[in-house]
Design a protein around this motif. Structure first.
Motif, PDB file in Angstrom:
ATOM      1  N   GLN A   1       0.817  -1.233   0.000  1.00  0.00           N
ATOM      2  CA  GLN A   1       0.000   0.000   0.000  1.00  0.00           C
ATOM      3  C   GLN A   1       0.842   1.271   0.000  1.00  0.00           C
ATOM      4  OE1 GLN A   1      -2.793   0.190   3.231  1.00  0.00           O
ATOM      5  NE2 GLN A   1      -4.477  -0.183   1.823  1.00  0.00           N
ATOM      6  N   LYS A   2       1.864   1.274   0.850  1.00  0.00           N
ATOM      7  CA  LYS A   2       2.627   2.526   1.014  1.00  0.00           C
ATOM      8  C   LYS A   2       3.834   2.602   0.090  1.00  0.00           C
ATOM      9  CE  LYS A   2       1.362   2.903   5.857  1.00  0.00           C
ATOM     10  NZ  LYS A   2       1.838   2.534   7.177  1.00  0.00           N
ATOM     11  N   HIS A   3       4.333   1.444  -0.358  1.00  0.00           N
ATOM     12  CA  HIS A   3       5.581   1.472  -1.127  1.00  0.00           C
ATOM     13  C   HIS A   3       5.450   0.777  -2.485  1.00  0.00           C
ATOM     14  CE1 HIS A   3       7.220   3.007   2.578  1.00  0.00           C
ATOM     15  NE2 HIS A   3       6.666   1.976   3.204  1.00  0.00           N
ATOM     16  N   GLN A   4       4.238   0.384  -2.803  1.00  0.00           N
ATOM     17  CA  GLN A   4       3.912  -0.196  -4.129  1.00  0.00           C
ATOM     18  C   GLN A   4       4.775  -1.404  -4.507  1.00  0.00           C
ATOM     19  OE1 GLN A   4       4.311   3.487  -4.034  1.00  0.00           O
ATOM     20  NE2 GLN A   4       2.232   3.199  -3.247  1.00  0.00           N
ATOM     21  N   LEU A   5       5.214  -2.173  -3.549  1.00  0.00           N
ATOM     22  CA  LEU A   5       5.937  -3.394  -3.887  1.00  0.00           C
ATOM     23  C   LEU A   5       4.910  -4.490  -4.184  1.00  0.00           C
ATOM     24  CD1 LEU A   5       8.855  -3.395  -1.279  1.00  0.00           C
ATOM     25  CD2 LEU A   5       8.933  -2.757  -3.680  1.00  0.00           C
ATOM     26  N   PRO A   6       5.034  -5.144  -5.337  1.00  0.00           N
ATOM     27  CA  PRO A   6       4.038  -6.145  -5.718  1.00  0.00           C
ATOM     28  C   PRO A   6       4.143  -7.428  -4.890  1.00  0.00           C
ATOM     29  CG  PRO A   6       5.747  -5.978  -7.401  1.00  0.00           C
ATOM     30  CD  PRO A   6       6.071  -4.948  -6.376  1.00  0.00           C
ATOM     31  N   LEU A   7       3.163  -7.630  -4.026  1.00  0.00           N
ATOM     32  CA  LEU A   7       3.193  -8.763  -3.093  1.00  0.00           C
ATOM     33  C   LEU A   7       1.856  -9.477  -3.054  1.00  0.00           C
ATOM     34  CD1 LEU A   7       4.476  -6.455  -0.405  1.00  0.00           C
ATOM     35  CD2 LEU A   7       5.478  -8.683  -0.506  1.00  0.00           C
ATOM     36  N   VAL A   8       1.884 -10.747  -2.718  1.00  0.00           N
ATOM     37  CA  VAL A   8       0.649 -11.441  -2.315  1.00  0.00           C
ATOM     38  C   VAL A   8       0.938 -12.212  -1.031  1.00  0.00           C
ATOM     39  CG1 VAL A   8      -0.143 -11.689  -4.713  1.00  0.00           C
ATOM     40  CG2 VAL A   8       1.011 -13.588  -3.601  1.00  0.00           C
ATOM     41  N   GLY A   9      -0.109 -12.528  -0.291  1.00  0.00           N
ATOM     42  CA  GLY A   9       0.073 -13.192   0.995  1.00  0.00           C
ATOM     43  C   GLY A   9      -0.548 -14.575   1.047  1.00  0.00           C
ATOM     44  N   ILE A  10       0.037 -15.394   1.913  1.00  0.00           N
ATOM     45  CA  ILE A  10      -0.535 -16.703   2.254  1.00  0.00           C
ATOM     46  C   ILE A  10      -0.626 -16.741   3.778  1.00  0.00           C
ATOM     47  CG2 ILE A  10      -0.124 -19.204   2.319  1.00  0.00           C
ATOM     48  CD1 ILE A  10       1.273 -19.052  -0.325  1.00  0.00           C
ATOM     49  N   PRO A  11      -1.825 -17.000   4.335  1.00  0.00           N
ATOM     50  CA  PRO A  11      -1.952 -16.988   5.793  1.00  0.00           C
ATOM     51  C   PRO A  11      -1.533 -18.314   6.423  1.00  0.00           C
ATOM     52  CG  PRO A  11      -4.090 -17.355   4.793  1.00  0.00           C
ATOM     53  CD  PRO A  11      -3.102 -17.280   3.666  1.00  0.00           C
ATOM     54  N   LYS A  12      -0.662 -18.231   7.390  1.00  0.00           N
ATOM     55  CA  LYS A  12      -0.237 -19.426   8.145  1.00  0.00           C
ATOM     56  C   LYS A  12      -0.132 -19.066   9.609  1.00  0.00           C
ATOM     57  CE  LYS A  12       3.449 -17.731   9.623  1.00  0.00           C
ATOM     58  NZ  LYS A  12       3.962 -17.657  10.958  1.00  0.00           N
TER      59      LYS A  12
END
Ligand code: F6P
Length: 352
Positions: A122-133
């Motif tokens: 959101q703040k730094h526009q790094l393209p990420l996705v998450g996996i919850p563990k």
């Protein structure tokens, strides 16, 4: 002989951050297997976000992930390092991101690590996705996180074993379990193990009620009992059986623990029934994942890979019913998923 070089489509990173849990390797394997079928290069970032900060990365190929599906822990290592904690950290993190020419990053994490992922996107526009563990199952937006089912199985097995020794000695067994600020492990483990009392952070307890329940069981001829207590379960604010020193030792650190001991002493004092404590601790996080966790982690890994390929950044894989969906990271973090009231009511049916 002509060697055909396939065109590299993209280069992505994957890291595992926060407390480890069973199933992390299954998720890594799923991502790498999908990527290798597509000619997408995967870099494993060692020790959570710290690896990109310290430039500790390793290529993950199909042969590297062979045989890791049933293994506990994470082949990448983990840490609770937060790259957004100050500007220097962040600058170094971004510099190394560029150095490795990452087109995207998959963050496998709990609430803390996924909050950092949300900020990085959101703040730094790094393209990420998450996996919850997490064994704690406390992440919003997903019915379950992987690691939880294995932890509950370990707790259930422990309670089964404690039953027989409790019965032989006519004792109360207090079992302290993990879960940080929520009571998911305690409630599920307690229901599956047939606990007589389950104490969770969501419901501050009254020691007099606990002792009445245990005393009542003894009067009815059931001279042994199992009490499951979550590590962050608190006595009701107007109860005073914990000293200030005990309260500070149990709750005021990053590492929770110790309520079981204090509770057992008070139960023995009030009921005159011999009481013993078992703190299950890190055994709940160790070892091979259950089939459920292997499958959930694999499904999350595949979904995260699909999101990366589709450029659906800032999203997290989630389980809803029996479907894997993607939800915005912003919906998953910020607050914890508290224990479902209905589950607590089920545990309560068997109190006493
Ligand atoms: O979040 C997972 C968890 O195992 C909690 O249940 C527990 O309170 C905490 O991690 C322990 O953290 P650490 O590994 O930092 O001691």
């Amino acid at each position: 002989m002509i060697i055909k070089h396939k065109l590299l489509i993209m280069r992505i990173g994957i890291l595992t951050a926060g407390g480890d849990c069973p199933g992390l390797n299954a998720a890594i394997r799923a991502v790498v297997r999908c990527a290798s079928a597509d000619d997408v290069e995967v870099l494993g970032i060692r020790n959570g976000y710290l690896g990109l900060f310290e430039n500790e990365v390793t290529p993950l190929t199909r042969s590297v992930v062979t045989g890791i599906l049933p293994r506990g822990g994470t082949i990448l290592g983990t840490s609770r390092f937060n790259p957004t904690k100050d500007e220097n950290c962040l600058a170094k993190f971004v510099e190394n991101w560029k150095l490795h020419r990452l087109d995207g990053l998959i963050v496998v994490g709990g609430e803390g690590s996924l909050s950092a992922a949300r900020d990085l996107w959101q703040k730094h526009q790094l393209p990420l996705v998450g996996i919850p563990k997490t064994i704690d199952n406390d992440i919003c937006g997903t019915d379950f996180t992987f690691g939880f089912d294995t932890a509950v199985s370990i707790v259930t097995d422990a309670i089964d074993r404690l039953h027989s020794t409790a019965e032989s000695h006519h004792r109360v067994m207090v079992v302290e379990v993990m879960g940080r600020h929520t009571g998911w492990i305690a409630a599920y483990g307690g229901i599956a193990g047939g606990a007589d009392v389950v104490l969770v952070p969501e419901h501050p307890f009254r020691i007099s009620r606990v002792c009445d329940l245990l005393g009542g069981r003894k009067k009815d001829g059931r001279a042994f009992s199992i009490v499951v207590v979550a590590e962050d379960a608190h006595p009701h604010p107007d109860e005073d059986f914990l000293t200030e020193e005990q309260t500070n030792a149990i709750y005021r650190h990053n590492r929770l623990g110790g309520i079981g001991e204090a509770l057992a002493a008070e139960i023995e004092r009030c009921t005159d029934i011999q009481t013993r404590v078992t703190k299950l601790g890190y055994v709940q996080r160790g070892g091979s994942p259950t089939a459920f966790d292997r499958i959930l982690a694999t499904r999350f890994g595949i979904k995260a890979y699909e999101m990366v390929r589709a450029g659906h950044w800032g999203q997290m894989a989630a389980l809803r019913g029996n479907r894997i969906i993607s939800i915005p990271l912003t919906d998953a973090v910020g607050e914890l998923k508290r224990l479902d009231e209905e589950i607590y009511r089920i545990a309560e049916v068997f109190f006493g």
